[in-house]
Design an enzyme around this catalytic site. Sequence first.
Site, PDB file in Angstrom:
ATOM      1  N   GLU A 123      53.247  72.096  64.563  1.00 48.78           N
ATOM      2  CA  GLU A 123      53.151  70.647  64.769  1.00 48.78           C
ATOM      3  C   GLU A 123      54.502  69.985  65.014  1.00 48.78           C
ATOM      4  O   GLU A 123      54.608  69.068  65.825  1.00 48.78           O
ATOM      5  CB  GLU A 123      52.448  69.968  63.584  1.00 48.78           C
ATOM      6  CG  GLU A 123      50.935  70.150  63.569  1.00 48.78           C
ATOM      7  CD  GLU A 123      50.506  71.502  63.018  1.00 48.78           C
ATOM      8  OE1 GLU A 123      51.362  72.260  62.518  1.00 48.78           O
ATOM      9  OE2 GLU A 123      49.296  71.808  63.078  1.00 48.78           O
ATOM     10  N   PHE A 174      47.126  67.704  59.543  1.00 47.64           N
ATOM     11  CA  PHE A 174      48.082  68.615  60.173  1.00 47.64           C
ATOM     12  C   PHE A 174      49.337  67.872  60.617  1.00 47.64           C
ATOM     13  O   PHE A 174      50.375  68.478  60.878  1.00 47.64           O
ATOM     14  CB  PHE A 174      47.439  69.350  61.359  1.00 47.64           C
ATOM     15  CG  PHE A 174      46.205  70.149  60.995  1.00 47.64           C
ATOM     16  CD1 PHE A 174      45.967  70.541  59.685  1.00 47.64           C
ATOM     17  CD2 PHE A 174      45.284  70.512  61.965  1.00 47.64           C
ATOM     18  CE1 PHE A 174      44.833  71.273  59.338  1.00 47.64           C
ATOM     19  CE2 PHE A 174      44.142  71.245  61.637  1.00 47.64           C
ATOM     20  CZ  PHE A 174      43.918  71.624  60.319  1.00 47.64           C
ATOM     21  N   HIS A 203      41.570  68.208  53.768  1.00 51.47           N
ATOM     22  CA  HIS A 203      41.088  68.019  55.138  1.00 51.47           C
ATOM     23  C   HIS A 203      40.147  66.820  55.267  1.00 51.47           C
ATOM     24  O   HIS A 203      39.387  66.739  56.219  1.00 51.47           O
ATOM     25  CB  HIS A 203      40.350  69.270  55.635  1.00 51.47           C
ATOM     26  CG  HIS A 203      41.195  70.500  55.702  1.00 51.47           C
ATOM     27  ND1 HIS A 203      41.504  71.256  54.599  1.00 51.47           N
ATOM     28  CD2 HIS A 203      41.807  71.107  56.747  1.00 51.47           C
ATOM     29  CE1 HIS A 203      42.265  72.280  54.965  1.00 51.47           C
ATOM     30  NE2 HIS A 203      42.464  72.210  56.256  1.00 51.47           N
TER      31      HIS A 203
END
Lengths: 326, 349
Positions: A56, A82, A125
């Site tokens: 990333e 992320f 998440h």
Amino acid sequence: MPREMMYGEAMAAAIAEEMERDDNVVFYGQNMAMTERDPMLKKFGRSRVRIAPISETAEIGIAVGAAITGLRPIVELWMSEFMLVAMDQILNEAPRLRYMSGGQVKVPLVLKAGFGFSAGWAGQHSNCLYHTMMGIPGLKIALPSTPADAKGLLAAAIRDENPVVYLHHYMLTLDTGDVPDGEYVIPFGVADIKRTGNDVTIVATGWMVKKSLAAAEQLAREDISVEVIDPRTLAPLDVETIIKSVKKTGRLVLVDQAPRQSSAAVVIAGEVAERGFEYLRAPVALVTALDAPVPYSEPLENYLLPNEEKISQAVRSLVAERSLRA
Amino acid sequence: MTKKKEELGSHLLGKDRLIWIYTQMARIREFEEHVKRTFLEHPGAMRGHTHLADGAEASIVGALATRSPQDFVMPTYRCHGQPIVLGTPPGRMMAELYGRKDGLCKGFGGSMHLADPARYFPGTSGIVGQSIAHAAGAALTAQVKNTGQIVYCFFGDGASKQGAFYETLNMAAVWKLPIIFILENNEYQAYTHVKLEDANAQAGEPLSKKAAAFSIPGATVDGTDPLAVYEEVAKAAERARAGLGPTLIESKFYRLSAHGNAITVPPVPTQFPEHEAIGVYGNKSEFKAAKDNDPLVHFRSHLLQTSVLNESELKRIDDHARAEMDDAVKFALASALPSPGDATKYVYA
């Protein structure tokens, strides 16, 4: 002509149309366009549609460097969490380079990520992280709640000359709705009144718009008229439309899927306290997630998150205070 | 591996180019000397943190001598050297360091954040290693638009321990981006000696060994010799222009000033402290050896010995560089401070 489309499809349409329109738009991310059968790859080729490794910092940093030199990158990040491993690039590079250069460069890029996945994805998440970016002048943040908004806001994000964090809600992916065909661009900083009403104003984003509209439907049966406003972008934030509604209703419920601590709801409450205090006939009510990480097991998750009933209850309590300052 | 100077001849470059290299090196040195003196002569003119490129002149100019006019140059927050070579007016650079209206970035960036996009220098990051990814982004632009440009990405030995370095080199290799990664190993990661924080250095191996992890060419070069740097970077430039992807070059030299000016809290005035070799490690002999191998002095003698220039011609270049930077200081001091109300400009385009 509008066409019925899923929220997820509407985003894909926006990207394809904008890439068609502007050769400078490039699109890359992890686990995408891996085979020659990929429709975007077929249409735009490997130069503009790329596979990225799980990196990333480099993906976003490369987007920053590409943006200041003439491209308009869209980085597919899949899940907003992320982005956390690349926070320097998001919070301290993309939104700073133009300013530090005294306006010599611009940084037109889109960071596209899903958020709020409330389906047993547990602590890492399922989050709503937009509040971490709201404190960063230079960034723009868009959160579509309908298929039409998903397309129009993404087109606007791609055309914007600034770094935009575009956050789509996972739980809305399969929702359908009418989406205008062809060019459809929703200007940033313009809230949408999703339902008009006179007694109470609800401000909500993402999945919470849907929950708020369902609550409003129930409340209408109880003879409570609710106005539901979706700011659509948190930065810039259309405070004007919210104040105007509060002037009419005198009551405000702020619904946010994020934990209460420094949530978007708290920020909006502050704006209304400063600019709309005289119109309030009851205290502002906040319906947010509880201040905890998101748990895995369903009853725990349900307990933690805002839902239709919690929203309705907050509205009812405000209406019950009708006598306070009539 | 480090080349012996004798193996390199001036034959690679014509006389004009050698003079150009010396001139740019002298200009960088003079600029940095003027910056350093500002702390004493005009206390308060500069705020925050300033990092100097003295010692890096041969590396910077040798590398950029291979550059075509539209290639991108992406340094770090230690960014005074490269724009001088690109032709950025030193007065506007100095005015930026002094926080003035006529500064390169109108006083919004300061020493760490110079930018001159019109000269293919799009900006810097003050966060170690992060600009490596930005440089690869510029290379992506060149590749997608098929412009033929390549990117000169400069960063330090410290930056080569950042995740951004590893992620970016991998991506640049996978995408075959037209970029040269120039790892300026000046032996100190801020205040820490490279042997205390780098696995290759600790094992007595060159830092260019890291290139093997990405299956790209890696080379180590004597960064105090502009001709050695030129030769190695020219190969990498050729490779990048041919679409074969990136190269990692470790350019070894010694930073001749401390990492940056002392970090003091106002109203305590700040200035450059002693080099870490002495100030932290008490290693006077190491620092003396580095001073004795000053790349500017070295290249000057080389030009004298090879009769490229005589003493009076060299002196003329030195004097001219000094006068140019005297003028830069005068220009900066005469420039007005920015209007305070402009502080919210440039947040959004």
